[in-house]
Design an enzyme around this catalytic site. Sequence first.
Site, PDB file in Angstrom:
ATOM      1  CB  SER A 156      -0.959   0.008   1.199  1.00 43.85           C
ATOM      2  OG  SER A 156      -0.243   0.097   2.415  1.00 43.85           O
ATOM      3  CE  LYS A 205      -3.532   1.928   5.009  1.00 45.53           C
ATOM      4  NZ  LYS A 205      -3.179   1.397   3.676  1.00 45.53           N
TER       5      LYS A 205
END
Length: 262
Positions: A156, A205
């Site tokens: 990611s 996040k």
Amino acid sequence: MLSSLTRPRALALCALPVVALLAVAGLAPLPYVVAQPGMTADVLSKDQGRQIITISGAPTHETEGALRMTTIVASGPSVDVGLGDVVDGWFRTDRAVLPRDAVYPAGKSDREIERHNVRDMRQSQDVATRAALGYLGEDPAKVKVTLHLADVGGPSAGLLFSLGIVAKLDGDGAGGDLTGGRSIAGTGTITADGKVGPVGGVSLKTQAAKRDGATVFLVPKDECADAQAELPSGMRLIPVTTLRGAVDSLRALERGGKVPSC
């Protein structure tokens, strides 16, 4: 037999199996993991005393801002998650309850999953380098890029690695800093031809990014809705689908131009 009981006693007896099931469910492990905001790392700086991005064979630009890759931390595949953990996660904005099979490959040990994540990270770093050098038209035989980031697995961070390489080699394309001096965070996989893909966990996040001082978050366009669900106050979302689009958005942000939004 039941007809001879009083109504309250009959109801109590009927409730016993339900209570027993709830008690068992409360104690039994469930097929979920609980995730929360993890660490972030500025790919333009150092990790454990080493530069995260090292480039040789071409001049590089000084940077003042930050490009923060973001992570989540999930309970391990062998960690038992009970009903109390699941309920707690449902009612907290800094937790997410996810199906275990959506996070970890089924039938794999903790060690096997760790090796798999490390392998994914290394592949992501290689692809991120190819994407960045391809975007800039640099010859990979002449420009050598080394990426180092310990204790992080998975693909990611691909977009942020590519952006970090572009920032160091080309800046904003006009002699300035691609970050504009801002603390910018984000997430997203990357392909060798510069396409950005979704990753999951973006609402956690963005919280990690806010905690560590970022004010702008680059999010894969398909995950805009997830990112907006628990968006921290003052955090600006910029949707991206390609590396080129991400660079163009950061340049526009620096120069006061039109910047896409979710």
